[in-house]
Motif scaffolding. Structure first.
Motif, mmCIF file in Angstrom:
data_model
loop_
_atom_site.group_PDB
_atom_site.id
_atom_site.type_symbol
_atom_site.label_atom_id
_atom_site.label_comp_id
_atom_site.label_asym_id
_atom_site.label_seq_id
_atom_site.Cartn_x
_atom_site.Cartn_y
_atom_site.Cartn_z
ATOM 1 N N ARG A 15 13.124 50.305 -4.566
ATOM 2 C CA ARG A 15 13.136 51.422 -3.617
ATOM 3 C C ARG A 15 14.366 52.273 -3.919
ATOM 4 O O ARG A 15 15.487 51.771 -3.922
ATOM 5 C CB ARG A 15 13.176 50.918 -2.175
ATOM 6 C CG ARG A 15 11.882 50.247 -1.746
ATOM 7 C CD ARG A 15 11.942 49.728 -0.317
ATOM 8 N NE ARG A 15 13.064 48.843 -0.021
ATOM 9 C CZ ARG A 15 13.132 47.559 -0.366
ATOM 10 N NH1 ARG A 15 12.144 46.990 -1.014
ATOM 11 N NH2 ARG A 15 14.193 46.841 -0.052
ATOM 12 N N VAL A 16 14.130 53.561 -4.154
ATOM 13 C CA VAL A 16 15.179 54.481 -4.601
ATOM 14 C C VAL A 16 15.329 55.627 -3.610
ATOM 15 O O VAL A 16 14.348 56.121 -3.060
ATOM 16 C CB VAL A 16 14.805 55.050 -6.000
ATOM 17 C CG1 VAL A 16 15.708 56.205 -6.387
ATOM 18 C CG2 VAL A 16 14.851 53.956 -7.049
ATOM 19 N N ARG A 17 16.565 56.040 -3.392
ATOM 20 C CA ARG A 17 16.855 57.284 -2.673
ATOM 21 C C ARG A 17 17.447 58.232 -3.696
ATOM 22 O O ARG A 17 18.526 57.996 -4.255
ATOM 23 C CB ARG A 17 17.848 57.063 -1.544
ATOM 24 C CG ARG A 17 18.151 58.357 -0.799
ATOM 25 C CD ARG A 17 19.079 58.074 0.379
ATOM 26 N NE ARG A 17 19.512 59.294 1.006
ATOM 27 C CZ ARG A 17 20.576 60.003 0.639
ATOM 28 N NH1 ARG A 17 21.317 59.601 -0.373
ATOM 29 N NH2 ARG A 17 20.896 61.100 1.272
ATOM 30 N N ALA A 18 16.722 59.314 -3.962
ATOM 31 C CA ALA A 18 17.092 60.251 -5.013
ATOM 32 C C ALA A 18 18.059 61.309 -4.508
ATOM 33 O O ALA A 18 17.915 61.805 -3.393
ATOM 34 C CB ALA A 18 15.838 60.932 -5.546
ATOM 35 N N THR A 19 19.011 61.662 -5.364
ATOM 36 C CA THR A 19 19.881 62.806 -5.109
ATOM 37 C C THR A 19 19.777 63.722 -6.321
ATOM 38 O O THR A 19 20.507 63.564 -7.307
ATOM 39 C CB THR A 19 21.343 62.366 -4.893
ATOM 40 O OG1 THR A 19 21.394 61.439 -3.817
ATOM 41 C CG2 THR A 19 22.228 63.564 -4.569
ATOM 42 N N PRO A 20 18.819 64.678 -6.280
ATOM 43 C CA PRO A 20 18.713 65.630 -7.384
ATOM 44 C C PRO A 20 19.870 66.619 -7.338
ATOM 45 O O PRO A 20 20.498 66.803 -6.293
ATOM 46 C CB PRO A 20 17.376 66.330 -7.138
ATOM 47 C CG PRO A 20 17.027 66.057 -5.724
ATOM 48 C CD PRO A 20 17.797 64.843 -5.283
ATOM 49 N N ARG A 21 20.143 67.252 -8.472
ATOM 50 C CA ARG A 21 21.281 68.174 -8.607
ATOM 51 C C ARG A 21 22.576 67.495 -8.173
ATOM 52 O O ARG A 21 23.426 68.096 -7.529
ATOM 53 C CB ARG A 21 21.065 69.441 -7.782
ATOM 54 C CG ARG A 21 19.957 70.312 -8.269
ATOM 55 C CD ARG A 21 19.976 71.644 -7.522
ATOM 56 N NE ARG A 21 18.773 72.373 -7.806
ATOM 57 C CZ ARG A 21 17.908 72.782 -6.890
ATOM 58 N NH1 ARG A 21 18.116 72.526 -5.620
ATOM 59 N NH2 ARG A 21 16.841 73.449 -7.247
#
Length: 104
Positions: A15-21
């Protein structure tokens, strides 16, 4: 603390929490959410357009685990910050590598 991954038949689910940019491509630790669940924070430089951030997250996971690109697949959350990735291989070995990569 609970882990944001679990061993499943044929591999590992993460399970991943993405932080784009996010300024860099890296694992950013484990976060325990208010509901008690855990996520693996992954920061990537790519913008969340045309799947670029998802591909970058896949590459960060692949590099951290030392596995081929074809073994890491997005299973859920293509357009959400919360995502589920499946990694094919020896689940126990993958879990141990991921634990070492995040310092735990």
């Amino acid at each position: 603390m609970a882990r944001p991954w679990r061993v499943v038949a044929g591999g590992l689910e993460v399970r991943v929490r993405a932080t784009p940019r996010g300024g860099r491509d890296a694992l950013d630790g484990v976060e325990e959410r208010a509901d008690g669940s855990c996520v693996l924070k992954v920061r990537v430089r790519a913008a969340p357009a045309d799947g670029a951030a998802n591909a970058a997250i896949r590459d960060v996971l692949r590099e951290a685990l030392g596995c081929p690109a074809g073994s890491v697949a997005l299973a859920a959350g293509a357009s959400a910050r919360a995502k589920l990735f499946r990694i094919a291989g020896d689940g126990e070995a993958l879990a141990a590598r991921l634990a070492a990569a995040v310092g735990g």
